[in-house]
Design a protein around this motif. Structure first.
Motif, PDB file in Angstrom:
ATOM      1  N   ILE A   1       0.839  -1.205   0.000  1.00  0.00           N
ATOM      2  CA  ILE A   1       0.000   0.000   0.000  1.00  0.00           C
ATOM      3  C   ILE A   1       0.871   1.251   0.000  1.00  0.00           C
ATOM      4  O   ILE A   1       0.617   2.205  -0.748  1.00  0.00           O
ATOM      5  CB  ILE A   1      -0.966  -0.014   1.200  1.00  0.00           C
ATOM      6  CG1 ILE A   1      -2.014  -1.111   1.005  1.00  0.00           C
ATOM      7  CG2 ILE A   1      -1.631   1.346   1.386  1.00  0.00           C
ATOM      8  CD1 ILE A   1      -2.861  -1.380   2.233  1.00  0.00           C
ATOM      9  N   ALA A   2       1.921   1.259   0.823  1.00  0.00           N
ATOM     10  CA  ALA A   2       2.844   2.400   0.855  1.00  0.00           C
ATOM     11  C   ALA A   2       3.521   2.582  -0.497  1.00  0.00           C
ATOM     12  O   ALA A   2       3.754   3.719  -0.932  1.00  0.00           O
ATOM     13  CB  ALA A   2       3.881   2.195   1.948  1.00  0.00           C
ATOM     14  N   ASN A   3       3.803   1.501  -1.175  1.00  0.00           N
ATOM     15  CA  ASN A   3       4.415   1.562  -2.500  1.00  0.00           C
ATOM     16  C   ASN A   3       3.479   2.251  -3.487  1.00  0.00           C
ATOM     17  O   ASN A   3       3.902   3.119  -4.262  1.00  0.00           O
ATOM     18  CB  ASN A   3       4.746   0.142  -2.959  1.00  0.00           C
ATOM     19  CG  ASN A   3       5.819   0.098  -3.998  1.00  0.00           C
ATOM     20  OD1 ASN A   3       6.104   1.065  -4.657  1.00  0.00           O
ATOM     21  ND2 ASN A   3       6.420  -1.070  -4.146  1.00  0.00           N
ATOM     22  N   PHE A   4       2.196   1.875  -3.481  1.00  0.00           N
ATOM     23  CA  PHE A   4       1.237   2.500  -4.390  1.00  0.00           C
ATOM     24  C   PHE A   4       1.036   3.975  -4.066  1.00  0.00           C
ATOM     25  O   PHE A   4       0.925   4.800  -4.974  1.00  0.00           O
ATOM     26  CB  PHE A   4      -0.100   1.755  -4.353  1.00  0.00           C
ATOM     27  CG  PHE A   4      -0.120   0.533  -5.224  1.00  0.00           C
ATOM     28  CD1 PHE A   4      -0.186   0.647  -6.599  1.00  0.00           C
ATOM     29  CD2 PHE A   4      -0.066  -0.731  -4.658  1.00  0.00           C
ATOM     30  CE1 PHE A   4      -0.200  -0.475  -7.407  1.00  0.00           C
ATOM     31  CE2 PHE A   4      -0.083  -1.866  -5.459  1.00  0.00           C
ATOM     32  CZ  PHE A   4      -0.147  -1.738  -6.840  1.00  0.00           C
TER      33      PHE A   4
ATOM     34  N   GLU B   1       7.873   9.903  -8.399  1.00  0.00           N
ATOM     35  CA  GLU B   1       8.872   8.843  -8.496  1.00  0.00           C
ATOM     36  C   GLU B   1       9.349   8.452  -7.099  1.00  0.00           C
ATOM     37  O   GLU B   1       9.991   9.258  -6.423  1.00  0.00           O
ATOM     38  CB  GLU B   1      10.056   9.327  -9.340  1.00  0.00           C
ATOM     39  CG  GLU B   1      11.085   8.260  -9.623  1.00  0.00           C
ATOM     40  CD  GLU B   1      10.556   7.142 -10.507  1.00  0.00           C
ATOM     41  OE1 GLU B   1      11.053   6.012 -10.362  1.00  0.00           O
ATOM     42  OE2 GLU B   1       9.666   7.397 -11.330  1.00  0.00           O
ATOM     43  N   PRO B   2       9.035   7.221  -6.643  1.00  0.00           N
ATOM     44  CA  PRO B   2       9.440   6.831  -5.292  1.00  0.00           C
ATOM     45  C   PRO B   2      10.919   6.438  -5.238  1.00  0.00           C
ATOM     46  O   PRO B   2      11.494   6.003  -6.245  1.00  0.00           O
ATOM     47  CB  PRO B   2       8.558   5.625  -4.993  1.00  0.00           C
ATOM     48  CG  PRO B   2       8.247   5.046  -6.322  1.00  0.00           C
ATOM     49  CD  PRO B   2       8.238   6.197  -7.295  1.00  0.00           C
ATOM     50  N   PRO B   3      11.525   6.569  -4.073  1.00  0.00           N
ATOM     51  CA  PRO B   3      12.911   6.108  -3.937  1.00  0.00           C
ATOM     52  C   PRO B   3      12.983   4.576  -4.054  1.00  0.00           C
ATOM     53  O   PRO B   3      11.997   3.868  -3.876  1.00  0.00           O
ATOM     54  CB  PRO B   3      13.316   6.550  -2.536  1.00  0.00           C
ATOM     55  CG  PRO B   3      12.132   7.157  -1.911  1.00  0.00           C
ATOM     56  CD  PRO B   3      11.016   7.197  -2.890  1.00  0.00           C
ATOM     57  N   ALA B   4      14.169   4.102  -4.355  1.00  0.00           N
ATOM     58  CA  ALA B   4      14.354   2.660  -4.592  1.00  0.00           C
ATOM     59  C   ALA B   4      14.007   1.835  -3.362  1.00  0.00           C
ATOM     60  O   ALA B   4      13.448   0.738  -3.478  1.00  0.00           O
ATOM     61  CB  ALA B   4      15.782   2.389  -5.029  1.00  0.00           C
ATOM     62  N   TRP B   5      14.293   2.338  -2.152  1.00  0.00           N
ATOM     63  CA  TRP B   5      14.022   1.538  -0.958  1.00  0.00           C
ATOM     64  C   TRP B   5      12.525   1.331  -0.755  1.00  0.00           C
ATOM     65  O   TRP B   5      12.111   0.318  -0.198  1.00  0.00           O
ATOM     66  CB  TRP B   5      14.671   2.159   0.285  1.00  0.00           C
ATOM     67  CG  TRP B   5      14.075   3.476   0.709  1.00  0.00           C
ATOM     68  CD1 TRP B   5      14.455   4.716   0.306  1.00  0.00           C
ATOM     69  CD2 TRP B   5      12.994   3.661   1.620  1.00  0.00           C
ATOM     70  NE1 TRP B   5      13.678   5.672   0.910  1.00  0.00           N
ATOM     71  CE2 TRP B   5      12.777   5.047   1.730  1.00  0.00           C
ATOM     72  CE3 TRP B   5      12.187   2.801   2.356  1.00  0.00           C
ATOM     73  CZ2 TRP B   5      11.782   5.597   2.535  1.00  0.00           C
ATOM     74  CZ3 TRP B   5      11.197   3.335   3.157  1.00  0.00           C
ATOM     75  CH2 TRP B   5      11.007   4.716   3.250  1.00  0.00           C
TER      76      TRP B   5
END
Length: 73
Positions: free
Chosen positions: A23-26, A33-37
């Motif tokens: 959910i945090a990823n979405f 653009e989210p960070p890689a981690w």
């Protein structure tokens, strides 16, 4: 608490952690653009879920073999 109960409880908590990370990823992807981690954060719980799930899947078959009961064929 015996070993099987501990694995089952650990699997339940891992599933909650995995769901939260997905959910945090979405949410992060919706904000830009989210960070890689953030992108790779669901992989560790997923990897652990694989092993605990496989353990619980094989457990009934392993206990049948250990008890020496004949299997219905």
């Amino acid at each position: 608490m015996n070993w099987n109960t501990w694995i089952r409880q650990f699997h339940r908590w891992l599933s909650i952690i995995f769901t939260v990370t997905v959910i945090a990823n979405f949410v992060a992807m919706g904000l830009g653009e989210p960070p890689a981690w953030v992108v790779y954060s669901p992989l560790l719980p997923l990897f652990l879920l694989l092993f605990t799930g496989l353990y619980m899947f094989v457990l009934p078959y392993a206990t049948k073999e250990r008890s020496g009961r004949p299997t219905a064929e």
